[in-house]
Motif scaffolding. Structure first.
Motif, PDB file in Angstrom:
ATOM      1  N   VAL A   1       0.843  -1.203   0.000  1.00 37.27           N
ATOM      2  CA  VAL A   1       0.000   0.000   0.000  1.00 37.27           C
ATOM      3  C   VAL A   1       0.877   1.252   0.000  1.00 37.27           C
ATOM      4  O   VAL A   1       0.609   2.216  -0.731  1.00 37.27           O
ATOM      5  CB  VAL A   1      -0.969  -0.007   1.199  1.00 37.27           C
ATOM      6  N   ARG A   2       1.932   1.239   0.793  1.00 39.29           N
ATOM      7  CA  ARG A   2       2.860   2.378   0.796  1.00 39.29           C
ATOM      8  C   ARG A   2       3.496   2.561  -0.579  1.00 39.29           C
ATOM      9  O   ARG A   2       3.687   3.691  -1.039  1.00 39.29           O
ATOM     10  CB  ARG A   2       3.929   2.169   1.864  1.00 39.29           C
ATOM     11  N   ARG A   3       3.807   1.467  -1.234  1.00 35.20           N
ATOM     12  CA  ARG A   3       4.413   1.555  -2.571  1.00 35.20           C
ATOM     13  C   ARG A   3       3.414   2.131  -3.571  1.00 35.20           C
ATOM     14  O   ARG A   3       3.780   2.961  -4.415  1.00 35.20           O
ATOM     15  CB  ARG A   3       4.898   0.184  -3.017  1.00 35.20           C
ATOM     16  N   LEU A   4       2.173   1.687  -3.505  1.00 34.27           N
ATOM     17  CA  LEU A   4       1.143   2.239  -4.395  1.00 34.27           C
ATOM     18  C   LEU A   4       0.949   3.736  -4.150  1.00 34.27           C
ATOM     19  O   LEU A   4       0.815   4.517  -5.092  1.00 34.27           O
ATOM     20  CB  LEU A   4      -0.189   1.503  -4.206  1.00 34.27           C
ATOM     21  N   LEU A   5       0.927   4.136  -2.887  1.00 33.40           N
ATOM     22  CA  LEU A   5       0.772   5.554  -2.573  1.00 33.40           C
ATOM     23  C   LEU A   5       1.975   6.370  -3.041  1.00 33.40           C
ATOM     24  O   LEU A   5       1.823   7.488  -3.531  1.00 33.40           O
ATOM     25  CB  LEU A   5       0.569   5.739  -1.065  1.00 33.40           C
ATOM     26  N   SER A   6       3.170   5.821  -2.917  1.00 28.28           N
ATOM     27  CA  SER A   6       4.370   6.573  -3.309  1.00 28.28           C
ATOM     28  C   SER A   6       4.464   6.775  -4.812  1.00 28.28           C
ATOM     29  O   SER A   6       5.035   7.762  -5.262  1.00 28.28           O
ATOM     30  CB  SER A   6       5.637   5.875  -2.786  1.00 28.28           C
ATOM     31  N   CYS A   7       3.898   5.871  -5.581  1.00 30.06           N
ATOM     32  CA  CYS A   7       3.956   6.061  -7.036  1.00 30.06           C
ATOM     33  C   CYS A   7       2.696   6.750  -7.560  1.00 30.06           C
ATOM     34  O   CYS A   7       2.529   6.911  -8.767  1.00 30.06           O
ATOM     35  CB  CYS A   7       4.224   4.739  -7.755  1.00 30.06           C
ATOM     36  N   GLY A   8       1.814   7.175  -6.645  1.00 34.56           N
ATOM     37  CA  GLY A   8       0.642   7.956  -7.052  1.00 34.56           C
ATOM     38  C   GLY A   8      -0.439   7.151  -7.739  1.00 34.56           C
ATOM     39  O   GLY A   8      -1.277   7.719  -8.438  1.00 34.56           O
ATOM     40  N   ALA A   9      -0.464   5.857  -7.556  1.00 35.36           N
ATOM     41  CA  ALA A   9      -1.467   5.014  -8.209  1.00 35.36           C
ATOM     42  C   ALA A   9      -2.830   5.197  -7.563  1.00 35.36           C
ATOM     43  O   ALA A   9      -2.936   5.370  -6.348  1.00 35.36           O
ATOM     44  CB  ALA A   9      -1.052   3.555  -8.126  1.00 35.36           C
ATOM     45  N   ARG A  10      -3.841   5.179  -8.367  1.00 34.26           N
ATOM     46  CA  ARG A  10      -5.219   5.248  -7.882  1.00 34.26           C
ATOM     47  C   ARG A  10      -5.877   3.914  -8.171  1.00 34.26           C
ATOM     48  O   ARG A  10      -5.869   3.444  -9.294  1.00 34.26           O
ATOM     49  CB  ARG A  10      -5.971   6.359  -8.575  1.00 34.26           C
ATOM     50  N   VAL A  11      -6.427   3.336  -7.153  1.00 29.92           N
ATOM     51  CA  VAL A  11      -7.116   2.055  -7.299  1.00 29.92           C
ATOM     52  C   VAL A  11      -8.599   2.347  -7.463  1.00 29.92           C
ATOM     53  O   VAL A  11      -9.193   3.021  -6.611  1.00 29.92           O
ATOM     54  CB  VAL A  11      -6.873   1.159  -6.060  1.00 29.92           C
ATOM     55  N   PRO A  12      -9.206   1.882  -8.548  1.00 28.80           N
ATOM     56  CA  PRO A  12     -10.639   2.134  -8.753  1.00 28.80           C
ATOM     57  C   PRO A  12     -11.465   1.581  -7.589  1.00 28.80           C
ATOM     58  O   PRO A  12     -11.143   0.531  -7.021  1.00 28.80           O
ATOM     59  CB  PRO A  12     -10.952   1.379 -10.044  1.00 28.80           C
ATOM     60  N   ILE A  13     -12.519   2.299  -7.229  1.00 28.03           N
ATOM     61  CA  ILE A  13     -13.343   1.937  -6.080  1.00 28.03           C
ATOM     62  C   ILE A  13     -13.977   0.563  -6.255  1.00 28.03           C
ATOM     63  O   ILE A  13     -14.188  -0.150  -5.286  1.00 28.03           O
ATOM     64  CB  ILE A  13     -14.411   3.024  -5.801  1.00 28.03           C
ATOM     65  N   GLY A  14     -14.249   0.153  -7.460  1.00 29.06           N
ATOM     66  CA  GLY A  14     -14.866  -1.145  -7.715  1.00 29.06           C
ATOM     67  C   GLY A  14     -13.895  -2.308  -7.710  1.00 29.06           C
ATOM     68  O   GLY A  14     -14.313  -3.463  -7.792  1.00 29.06           O
ATOM     69  N   ASN A  15     -12.621  -2.019  -7.586  1.00 31.51           N
ATOM     70  CA  ASN A  15     -11.613  -3.080  -7.603  1.00 31.51           C
ATOM     71  C   ASN A  15     -11.598  -3.800  -6.251  1.00 31.51           C
ATOM     72  O   ASN A  15     -11.435  -3.182  -5.221  1.00 31.51           O
ATOM     73  CB  ASN A  15     -10.239  -2.482  -7.909  1.00 31.51           C
ATOM     74  N   ARG A  16     -11.767  -5.088  -6.280  1.00 27.54           N
ATOM     75  CA  ARG A  16     -11.790  -5.884  -5.041  1.00 27.54           C
ATOM     76  C   ARG A  16     -10.358  -6.174  -4.597  1.00 27.54           C
ATOM     77  O   ARG A  16      -9.593  -6.799  -5.304  1.00 27.54           O
ATOM     78  CB  ARG A  16     -12.527  -7.189  -5.285  1.00 27.54           C
ATOM     79  N   ILE A  17     -10.003  -5.705  -3.403  1.00 27.72           N
ATOM     80  CA  ILE A  17      -8.675  -5.957  -2.852  1.00 27.72           C
ATOM     81  C   ILE A  17      -8.685  -7.259  -2.062  1.00 27.72           C
ATOM     82  O   ILE A  17      -7.864  -8.133  -2.267  1.00 27.72           O
ATOM     83  CB  ILE A  17      -8.212  -4.789  -1.948  1.00 27.72           C
ATOM     84  N   TRP A  18      -9.624  -7.375  -1.121  1.00 26.83           N
ATOM     85  CA  TRP A  18      -9.711  -8.609  -0.341  1.00 26.83           C
ATOM     86  C   TRP A  18     -10.242  -9.713  -1.211  1.00 26.83           C
ATOM     87  O   TRP A  18     -10.992  -9.472  -2.150  1.00 26.83           O
ATOM     88  CB  TRP A  18     -10.606  -8.411   0.881  1.00 26.83           C
ATOM     89  N   GLY A  19      -9.880 -10.907  -0.902  1.00 31.50           N
ATOM     90  CA  GLY A  19     -10.252 -12.064  -1.708  1.00 31.50           C
ATOM     91  C   GLY A  19     -11.720 -12.420  -1.601  1.00 31.50           C
ATOM     92  O   GLY A  19     -12.521 -11.714  -0.989  1.00 31.50           O
ATOM     93  N   ARG A  20     -12.029 -13.513  -2.194  1.00 32.23           N
ATOM     94  CA  ARG A  20     -13.409 -13.989  -2.196  1.00 32.23           C
ATOM     95  C   ARG A  20     -13.754 -14.625  -0.853  1.00 32.23           C
ATOM     96  O   ARG A  20     -13.059 -15.504  -0.375  1.00 32.23           O
ATOM     97  CB  ARG A  20     -13.610 -14.999  -3.306  1.00 32.23           C
ATOM     98  N   ILE A  21     -14.852 -14.175  -0.286  1.00 30.39           N
ATOM     99  CA  ILE A  21     -15.323 -14.703   0.992  1.00 30.39           C
ATOM    100  C   ILE A  21     -15.726 -16.174   0.843  1.00 30.39           C
ATOM    101  O   ILE A  21     -15.623 -16.948   1.793  1.00 30.39           O
ATOM    102  CB  ILE A  21     -16.508 -13.861   1.517  1.00 30.39           C
TER     103      ILE A  21
END
Length: 158
Positions: A67-87
């Motif tokens: 997450v720190r790496r994504l923030l440092s490179c300025g990446a935006r994760v779309p709100i609909g993108n599932r980060i946690w796996g399938r329940i």
């Protein structure tokens, strides 16, 4: 995450769940002898809690780094993108919530009573199921975040 990666993650999660469910038992034998009660026991019900807790801590640390790496490179994760796996992958841990015991007693050598008890579940089973489920969800999140880092961040930044 592509479908081949999803299949690999699902196989790893299912294999891990099978391993934890298979080690969710206790075997105890007691002998009532003239010198007193003697007991021999093997209890593997806490193995899932130990392994699950260890894996969850490692994965949570890796999630923090990604997450720190994504923030440092300025990446935006779309709100609909599932980060946690399938329940639904957590359904494989449901057998750990079931408990039963089998008792067998017999008289051996000169009136010595030998009692054998095999138990599935109980004890640390719920804790093992919870920590193992957390480990699976965290592992799935690590795989997804690594995929996002590969897509959005250059290899030079990290």
């Amino acid at each position: 995450m592509n479908s081949a990666a999803e299949v690999k993650v699902a196989i790893i999660a299912q294999g891990y769940a099978a391993l934890i469910c298979v080690t969710n038992w206790r075997h105890e034998t007691t002998w009532d002898r003239e010198v007193g009660l003697q007991m021999s026991a093997i209890d593997l019900r806490g193995v899932g809690a130990i392994i699950g807790g260890f894996v969850a801590v490692i994965c949570l640390r890796r999630i923090w780094t990604l997450v720190r790496r994504l923030l440092s490179c300025g990446a935006r994760v779309p709100i609909g993108n599932r980060i946690w796996g399938r329940i639904s992958s957590l359904l494989f841990f449901l057998p750990m919530l079931i408990g039963f015991s089998y008792n067998h007693g017999e008289i051996i050598e000169r009136d010595v009573l030998q009692m054998t008890t095999v138990t599935y579940g109980g004890g640390y089973s719920v804790l093992s199921a919870v920590l193992s489920a957390l480990a699976v969800l965290a592992f799935q999140a690590v795989v997804e975040l690594e995929s996002l880092v590969a897509q959005h961040c250059s290899t030079e930044s990290g």
